[in-house]
Write an enzyme that holds these catalytic residues in place. Structure first.
Site, short mmCIF file in Angstrom:
data_model
loop_
_atom_site.label_atom_id
_atom_site.label_comp_id
_atom_site.label_asym_id
_atom_site.label_seq_id
_atom_site.Cartn_x
_atom_site.Cartn_y
_atom_site.Cartn_z
N ASP A 48 -8.72 -3.42 -6.02
CA ASP A 48 -8.57 -4.35 -4.89
C ASP A 48 -9.35 -3.86 -3.69
OD1 ASP A 48 -7.12 -2.29 -3.92
OD2 ASP A 48 -5.28 -3.42 -3.59
N HIS A 66 -7.45 -5.47 -0.57
CA HIS A 66 -6.23 -4.71 -0.34
C HIS A 66 -5.36 -5.25 0.80
CE1 HIS A 66 -3.75 -1.25 -0.89
NE2 HIS A 66 -3.91 -0.86 0.34
N SER A 95 0.82 -1.20 0.00
CA SER A 95 0.00 0.00 0.00
C SER A 95 0.86 1.26 0.00
CB SER A 95 -0.92 -0.06 1.22
OG SER A 95 -1.77 1.03 1.24
#
Lengths: 676, 645
Positions: A581, A634, A248
């Protein structure tokens, strides 16, 4: 219940003869035990089945059942017969003879890392070195205001407020579990350990994810620490280069690090050119937010699209509805606007990447998978047979009227769909001039959010502009939150570089924007993008003015959750969805690997090879699977078996195959018109 | 219940019955409600009362828990202040008010047993314990699966490294040794106080290492020494070139001594930092309770697993270890485990008879175990009497005899003891072969002959103890000799002393050339500390450890002998001699400092000690602290040791 005990004792007092004399004669061994049931009988005869007894009985019954179930649960073997657990990748690869080769560095993303208190105000007494963020979050419920106060940063500097020091938790514990039972890195760590990884060749980068990347170095020397640790691991593991696994926002952080470490000392780490080539084998970005996240847009604008983890940890209903008049959302907005790092996640590349009022790279995307197939078929049919029948014509109509994802924020459902020529647009220069007098604000006392400085007219004016693209949104923020943007623009930049050799690009604010930096000169350093696809992901929003807009300390804008599209459309509850995602759309995760850095481009002058590995999302089949072994979401992707296997193979020195792509990233990338 | 039943697919016929049953049940329920109904009394059975009782207890418990949680955090302090009067400011607050600020980065080096260990790879029995603490924390798994636990904490008996398939590694970060067990602090108080004047993670570093393996092996296996070096260099670089203040505790003192030699030695064996590394990076070393010259406890620990370290003993109730509960042979298991830990051998008394005393002599021989009584004697009775008493006591205690078999032997004159040399004794293997296969100690290889020979030698001094250990545990000592040395160097320039096994023995190494580096020695005094032992053969010799401390050997009220142990001044674990000699005499010229009384581990919460540390960390030097503060007789004793300096 206490009263019943008293009564019991009283009984013994009043009638000592009844209590003991009889039983003594019968059974001298246990007079009291004998007396108990008798007594109870007496009492029952008098009062019978009472409410208290009933309560106690129920609680006792429930407790006992609970304990029994718990006991059963513990004695049941770990693998239930019904549950098909895929063989753990760690064991599988161990059996294949793989073992630890390259040291691994994990770089956690935003919100997943723990934060602990080192110095606080009196209200936080007893919390020294306890986790404020991550863990069980008990302090939110015990002393919410105190908690928020300690997590906020200074609004001017973006650093600690005076008298408060909150620091990142170091070590693997920082982000192995976010909350008890909610894994982040734990699964990957456990699998890596199976093939021989341990503390000396596995390192979790700890940085305070609230502050801007350069400030982590200024305040905590986090970048220096990371550099020193990579060098140490390189040396102590037999001069094997490290494999870095950022997740991320960690991808942006590590991009910043790559530039920082080779830059000369006062601003950079002074590692010299070639540092990356010498020390880093592969960067395996998991769900990287290279070009930003639309979610950050609404997060900063109205604190509404929260990060997924954040939302899960704190029940989302708690945040959305204004319970007990606590103004939760307002407080959250106030706190999160002091976090510089959120701004690093704003969409980068402007309209070229994210689309303008009429165009967006994703415009051919269809949310309904069935329709998508039809669309593809029809477009192919269109190409091959120019003349089409009537049903195809209908479908073509759908194609011709694409969703305008480029309008990141639009006021009202209509304005998100109208042709741009029919839209009413205001001039921003004018708006900036008319910001209004701060004193005009009707609210007294502390200023919470910068919305309070704005006059009603200017709020109205914002709403009248109807539609904003990514670029005009940044202007809007400069107007709506000047202080925050002033801080932010000293640390981050969101544009596209025209000429990368311009000396201004050696400033650190460009380092985390892949469109304004060159990758370091490291032709052997591989860059992988690993991300999930197949989940609807927020892309743009339909807003409205919140109804009691004149009320004090209110966020004047709200996502219009009544705006819903037809069945096949991408609009749900005021949010347009694209493929991604769940947090980051494909264009952001995939573009740099698919096109921006592919081959020798100006962003990647040494031609570091890139690779894309997509993971099709498969929801967990049943509850027992927890968050799934094939998830593409995610954060849950960190438990994805296939992805873990890929990472481990790279870490153990194996070669991965080529790209694996499920989404339309390649065709989308073609539509993005950036000079490479 | 009815819900469950309904879920099950069932033939229709039965369903009728079920419905009828349900109806009946409902009727019953209806009957139940009116409270005076007669059938109710029968239904109030034993189970119901149990449920009622459990419910009551649960509710009360929850209620109390709720009250406890609702209690403000400052409440306990408020109560104590109300009872005992206002507490003094903790040193951190006090010095913060004086304006002290974080200056030098601080490195902690924990000692033996206080550091946490966690599992990285294990056998089947340890499933689900991945990255959970095996050592430190709550020790929950010790009770759940004791044998598994012992197996995972043991090391390989040949190599002193991991057994195959097991990897147990030290916990890293400040959490490694801030608390040993919940509520039992080690470094936590010091950390909290340092944080008051501005220290945080980037300026504090816990140099955690696997305290079970030998010092050089921590580098070979985990590269721990390299890590410490790199971290110290980083902290110096990121804190504007300020040198670090190192605070080792207990065995960490020896470990850091090893580190200082390692870091300056050339590369394959050492860290290659160059000969001025220490001078460049270290401002001060503040040793807390350092067993520079070893601990007598270590001997008995290896000999019969009996003298336990304070921390262990406290955490695991001592009764559990001492007695052979349920025939679990706890002591044997413990002994087997600890004998695989090379690090314990680093604490065997060093310097032999020269330091620790011979058969008839010891540096502490004038020590008086009952100072308070002595004082009252002095005031009540005339001077001559008092002098007599002191003389007689001085004659009695022969501390030099670290192990003696029988109380009379410990007290007799040396010429009267009959000793037969054990060194040549033949070891038989006729001893309890069949029954003790599962638990392995080297005693089973010795046979009755060997054991008798050991007991017949009667008295062991620090010098002969090494021979004894070589005799009873040859494998262990073979490992130990490769990593540690216990002698006194004749000529420090001899190239043999460049080997790493000498690095942790202060009598066989030179301090690094760093004239500005200060060395402090801080230790508690005033607590009776084990110094010498009276042993006996254990009565049942089939599977047990054949030797035991003779707990029946007690002296008079005033004497130093208690429960088979001769006590001397110290900090409960380390005698003053070991903790203070190097700073008092061996390295004289460096500040030494005996603090207020404090037990070996508890001293970490001693306010005076914390204040000293904070002052040094904030930039003070030895002179600023006011020079030596010595409460014990360490200078007098040091004079008696005839060592060429």
């Amino acid at each position: 219940m206490a009263s019943s005990i008293l009564r019991f004792r009283k009984l013994c007092y009043v009638e000592p003869v009844n209590c003991f004399s009889d039983s003594k004669i019968k059974d001298p061994v246990g007079p009291i035990e004998k007396a108990l049931p008798e007594l109870r009988k007496q009492r029952k005869q008098r009062r019978g089945w009472r409410c208290w007894d009933m309560c106690c009985w129920t609680i006792g019954y429930m407790c006992t059942t609970w304990w029994l179930l718990l006991l059963l649960y513990h004695s049941v073997p770990l693998t239930l017969p019904g549950l098909q657990v895929p063989e753990s990748p760690g064991l599988k690869l161990k059996n294949r003879g793989l073992s630890a080769l390259h040291p691994v560095v994990l770089v956690p993303g935003i919100v997943t890392g723990g934060l602990e208190l080192w110095e606080g105000r009196p209200c936080a007494e007893g919390l020294f070195r306890k986790r404020l963020w991550g863990g069980s979050f008990t302090e939110i419920f015990k002393r919410p205001l105190c908690w928020l106060e300690h997590l906020s940063l200074d609004n001017e500097t973006g650093l600690d407020p005076p008298g408060i020091r909150v620091r990142a938790v170091p070590g693997l514990v920082a982000a192995d579990y976010f909350a008890p039972g909610y894994f982040v890195w734990a699964v990957l760590i456990e699998n890596l350990a199976k093939i021989g990884y341990e503390g000396k060749n596995l390192y979790m980068t700890a940085y305070d994810w609230r502050i801007s990347f350069q400030n982590t170095e200024v305040r905590d020397q986090a970048l220096s620490r990371l550099k020193s640790r990579i060098e140490l691991m390189f040396v102590t593991n037999g001069y094997k280069k490290v494999v870095v696994v950022p997740h991320s926002m960690g991808s942006l952080y590590f991009l910043h690090f790559l530039k920082w470490v080779e830059a000369p000392p006062p601003m950079g780490g002074g590692g010299g050119l070639g540092w990356c080539a010498k020390h880093i084998k592969t960067v395996m970005n998991i769900g990287p937010a290279f070009l930003g996240v639309p979610r950050a847009v609404s997060n900063i604008f109205s604190a509404e699209a929260r990060d997924i983890v954040f939302a899960r940890a704190m029940a989302s209903g708690f945040l959305n509805s204004d319970m007990f008049g606590l103004q939760t959302l307002e407080r959250v907005l106030r706190v999160s606007r002091t976090w510089d790092s959120v701004i690093s996640l704003l969409p980068k590349g402007g309209e070229t990447v994210w689309g303008n009022l009429d165009w967006s790279p994703e415009e051919n995307f269809a949310c309904d998978p069935a329709r998508k197939r039809l669309l593809q078929a029809s477009s192919q049919a269109n190409h091959s047979h120019p003349i089409t029948n009537s049903s195809d014509g209908k479908l073509r109509f759908g194609v011709e009227d694409p969703i305008r994802f480029g309008r990141v924020i639009s006021f009202g459902k209509d304005s998100s769909q109208l042709q741009s020529s029919q839209l009413k647009l205001n001039d921003f220069k004018e708006l900036l001039r008319n910001r209004g007098n701060p004193k005009q604000s009707s609210c007294n006392g502390e200023v919470w959010t910068e919305y309070e400085d704005m006059s009603k007219e200017s709020i109205q004016a914002i709403a009248e502009n109807k539609a904003y693209t990514v670029e005009s949104y940044l202007d809007l923020l400069r107007f709506a939150a000047p202080k925050m943007m002033k801080r932010a623009e000293a640390h981050f930049s969101h544009g596209i570089a025209e000429n990368l050799d311009d000396p201004k690009y050696s400033h650190y604010k460009y380092w985390s924007n892949p469109l304004e930096t060159k990758l370091p000169d490291a032709p052997d350093m591989e860059i992988h993008c690993l991300y999930g696809v197949g989940i609807p992901t927020e892309r743009s929003y339909v807003y409205k003015l919140s109804t009691p807009s004149n009320k004090c300390k209110r966020i004047p804008f709200r996502i219009d959750d009544s705006a819903n599209g037809n069945d096949g459309e991408c609009l749900k509850n005021g949010v347009y969805f694209v493929d991604g995602d769940e947090s980051v759309p494909v264009i952001s995760t995939g573009y740099m690997c698919a096109k921006g850095w592919r081959g020798k481009t100006r962003f990647n002058p040494s031609g570091s090879p890139t690779r894309i590995r997509e993971y099709q999302h498969k929801a967990p089949a049943n509850l027992l699977e927890g968050r799934g072994f094939e998830s593409g979401a995610h954060v849950d992707i960190l438990g994805n078996v296939a992805m873990i296997e890929d990472i481990m193979r790279v870490a153990a020195g194996e070669e991965l195959g080529g790209d694996r792509i499920y989404s339309d990233i390649l065709s989308m990338s073609e539509q993005v018109n950036i000079r490479l | 219940m009815s819900m469950l039943r309904q879920r099950k697919p069932k033939p229709q016929l039965e369903e009728h019955e079920e419905e009828e049953e349900e109806e009946e049940e409902e009727k019953k329920k209806k009957k139940v409600r009116p409270t005076e109904d007669p059938p109710l009394k029968k239904r109030w059975s034993c189970v119901d009362s149990c449920c009622w009782f459990i419910g009551l207890i649960c509710s009360i418990w929850w209620f109390l828990l709720f009250l406890y949680n609702a209690m403000p955090a400052s409440f306990p302090q408020y109560v104590t202040e109300a009872i005992t009067g206002p507490l003094p400011d903790p040193p951190g607050v006090k010095l913060q008010k004086e304006g002290l600020k974080a200056k030098h980065p601080v490195v902690f080096v924990p000692g033996i047993v206080t550091g946490g260990l966690e599992l990285w790879e294990g056998h089947h029995c340890a499933d689900g314990l991945f990255r959970k603490r095996l050592w430190g924390g709550s020790f929950g798994d010790l009770y759940k699966r004791p044998l598994c636990w012992v197996e995972h904490l043991s090391l390989d008996n040949e190599t002193g490294l991991d057994p195959p398939g097991i990897r147990v590694r030290p916990v890293t970060g400040l959490v490694a040794a801030d608390y040993f067990a919940p509520g039992y602090f080690v470094w936590a108080v010091l950390i909290a106080n340092l944080a008051r004047i501005g220290y945080e993670e980037k300026t504090m570093y816990m140099a955690s290492y696997d305290w079970r393996i030998s010092f050089q092996n921590t580098e070979v296996r985990d590269q721990t020494l390299s890590r410490i070096k790199s971290n110290i260099e980083l902290m110096v670089a990121t804190n504007g070139g300020k040198k670090v203040v190192v605070i080792p505790h207990s065995m960490g003192v020896l470990y850091f001594l090893h580190f200082m030699k390692w870091v300056e030695s050339p590369a394959p064996m050492g860290g290659g930092g160059g000969s001025d590394w220490c001078a460049k990076h270290i401002k001060a070393v503040m040793n807390i309770g350092g067993p520079f010259l070893g601990v007598p406890k270590a001997v008995t620990g290896l000999f019969s697993a009996e003298a336990k370290d304070v921390a262990v003993a406290r955490a695991l109730t001592p009764g559990f270890l001492d007695k052979d509960f349920f025939r679990l042979q706890t002591l044997l298991h413990v002994m087997r485990m600890t004998r695989t830990w090379d690090a314990t051998m680093s604490m065997i008394p060093k310097g032999g008879d020269v330091i620790w005393g011979g058969l008839d002599w010891s540096p502490e021989e004038g020590y008086d175990c009952a100072p308070k009584k002595q004082k009252s004697n002095d005031t009540m009775i005339t001077d001559s009497n008092g002098a007599n008493g002191r003389q007689s006591q001085a004659e009695i205690v022969n501390y030099g005899r670290i192990l003696s078999f029988g109380k009379d032997v410990a007290e007799a004159e040396s010429s009267k003891i009959e000793r037969t040399d054990f060194r040549g004794a033949v070891k038989g293997n006729n001893f309890a072969n069949g029954t003790c296969q599962d638990v392995w100690t080297e005693y089973q290889d010795m046979g009755i002959g060997g054991i008798k020979a050991v007991a017949d030698y009667k008295v062991y001094t620090a010098g002969s103890i090494l021979d004894l250990l070589h005799f009873i545990a040859p494998k262990m000592m073979k490992r130990g000799d490769a990593h540690f040395s216990y002698g006194i160097a004749e000529n420090l320039d001899d190239p043999e002393y460049q080997h790493y096994k000498y690095w942790s023995n202060p009598l066989e190494t030179r301090l690094p050339h760093a004239p500005e580096m200060e060395i402090y020695s801080m230790y508690g005094v005033g607590i009776p500390t084990e110094r010498a032992y009276v042993y006996k053969l254990s009565p049942t010799t089939d599977c047990n450890i054949p030797f035991q401390i003779d707990t029946s050997a007690d002296g008079d009220d005033d004497s130093c002998l208690q429960g088979g142990v001769f006590l001397v001044n110290g900090d409960e674990t380390v005698p003053v001699l070991s903790a203070g000699y190097m700073c008092a005499k061996g390295w004289r010229g460096k500040p030494g400092r005996g603090t207020q009384s404090g037990a070996h581990v508890d001293i970490m919460g001693n306010f005076a000690l914390i204040e000293d540390i904070i002052r040094v960390a904030a930039g003070a030097t030895g002179e600023d602290l006011g020079g030596d503060r010595v409460c014990s007789d360490i200078f007098k004793w040091s004079e008696k040791i005839k060592l060429r300096l």
